[in-house]
Design an enzyme around this catalytic site. Structure first.
Site, mmCIF file in Angstrom:
data_model
loop_
_atom_site.group_PDB
_atom_site.id
_atom_site.type_symbol
_atom_site.label_atom_id
_atom_site.label_comp_id
_atom_site.label_asym_id
_atom_site.label_seq_id
_atom_site.Cartn_x
_atom_site.Cartn_y
_atom_site.Cartn_z
ATOM 1 N N SER A 51 -18.735 23.603 -5.610
ATOM 2 C CA SER A 51 -17.273 23.624 -5.507
ATOM 3 C C SER A 51 -16.792 25.051 -5.745
ATOM 4 C CB SER A 51 -16.673 22.715 -6.587
ATOM 5 O OG SER A 51 -15.329 23.057 -6.855
ATOM 6 N N TYR A 76 -15.318 19.588 -14.865
ATOM 7 C CA TYR A 76 -15.770 19.628 -13.475
ATOM 8 C C TYR A 76 -16.359 21.003 -13.130
ATOM 9 C CZ TYR A 76 -15.288 19.169 -8.357
ATOM 10 O OH TYR A 76 -15.512 19.121 -7.010
HETATM 11 C C1 GCO Z 1 -10.447 19.118 -8.382
HETATM 12 C C2 GCO Z 1 -11.274 20.282 -7.813
HETATM 13 C C3 GCO Z 1 -11.800 19.878 -6.452
HETATM 14 C C4 GCO Z 1 -12.619 20.935 -5.720
HETATM 15 C C5 GCO Z 1 -11.779 21.781 -4.793
HETATM 16 C C6 GCO Z 1 -12.360 23.120 -4.401
HETATM 17 O O1 GCO Z 1 -9.446 19.351 -9.018
HETATM 18 O O2 GCO Z 1 -10.855 17.993 -8.182
HETATM 19 O O3 GCO Z 1 -10.583 21.463 -7.762
HETATM 20 O O4 GCO Z 1 -10.736 19.460 -5.699
HETATM 21 O O5 GCO Z 1 -13.339 21.679 -6.577
HETATM 22 O O6 GCO Z 1 -11.587 20.996 -3.664
HETATM 23 O O7 GCO Z 1 -13.718 23.101 -4.203
#
Ligand code: GCO
Length: 252
Positions: free
Chosen positions: A143, A156
């Site tokens: 991500s 996360y």
């Molecule tokens: C969230 C995160 C995710 C992903 C993003 C970028 O808040 O769930 O930011 O949405 O990490 O889409 O990769």
């Protein structure tokens, strides 16, 4: 070029969103694909679509956050389907709360599912290939939050940063067995997972203005890269993470 004819693929989190897009792309490229998901109905719907391309595709219901059961689950899986040449770790969860509001259970749940389950499943997968002297290709779904933080992304982001380092560690450990491990780092992609984000007008506008290519990504933006990284044309690529983010990380 870019064929996966005759390969067997396993995709976690494969019944929707990015996981499903990857499962579709792998299947279209010739693989027979098994998806793992928690929701039976979504599993069946996704498997039906995959079977239209390859009748050998299938779905298995399992909750990967139950990490102590992964070993038994995986040995059952390969008894049923045989070895998997390709493993895609896409199952993930988040807790969108300010760091000091996150409970220990919420923290553990995110780390368990996003990071620990990917480690254990990948290890079981690699063990089965190593003992059978077979090559393989594994992809972790990372991500933007492995590189940068936004408020409410601590658990996360830490799990994804860990996963990005895991790509390197596993790539180095398993290179001598011709098992390649790479990452794909999606930018902001419209899926069920990000629905609360793109339904927020201000946030959605921020994503569009912050992204050089000027839009949200779609799941279809991700699948083809997985095909490339898994196929033999990428045989010298391991330990890398490819960000598919419309230029997000390149600009500030
Ligand atoms: C969230 C995160 C995710 C992903 C993003 C970028 O808040 O769930 O930011 O949405 O990490 O889409 O990769």
């Amino acid at each position: 070029m870019f064929t996966l004819d005759g390969r067997r693929a396993l995709v976690t989190g494969g019944n929707s969103g990015i996981g499903f897009s990857i499962a579709m792309s792998l299947t279209r490229a010739g693989a027979s694909t098994v998806i793992i998901g928690r929701n039976n109905k979504k599993n069946i719907d996704a498997a039906n679509l995959l079977q239209k391309i390859n009748p050998l595709c299938s779905a298995e219901k399992f909750d990967l956050s139950d990490v102590s059961k992964i070993q038994t689950f995986y040995s059952r899986l390969i008894k049923k389907y045989g070895l998997f040449d390709i493993l895609i770790n896409c199952a993930g969860a988040t807790v969108r709360k300010r760091a000091d509001m996150i409970g220990i259970d919420e923290w553990n749940n995110v780390i368990n599912l996003n990071l620990t389950s990917a480690f254990i499943l990948s290890s079981e997968w690699a063990k089965s290939l190593i003992s059978n002297n077979r090559p393989g290709s594994c992809i972790m779904i990372i991500s933007l939050m492995s590189e940068a933080a936004r408020p409410t992304t601590s658990a996360y982001g830490v799990s994804k940063a860990g996963l990005k380092q895991l790509v390197k560690s596993l790539a180095v450990d398993w290179a001598k067995f011709n098992i390649r491990v790479n990452g794909i780092g999606p930018g902001y992609i419209k899926t069920d997972f990000t629905e609360p984000l793109y339904k927020n007008r201000d946030f959605s506008r921020w994503v569009v203005s912050r992204t050089p290519l000027g839009r949200w990504g779609n799941p279809d933006d991700i699948g083809p890269a997985a095909v490339f990284l898994c196929c033999d044309d990428a045989k010298f690529i391991t330990g890398q993470t490819l960000f598919i983010d419309g230029g997000w990380l390149a600009s500030f």
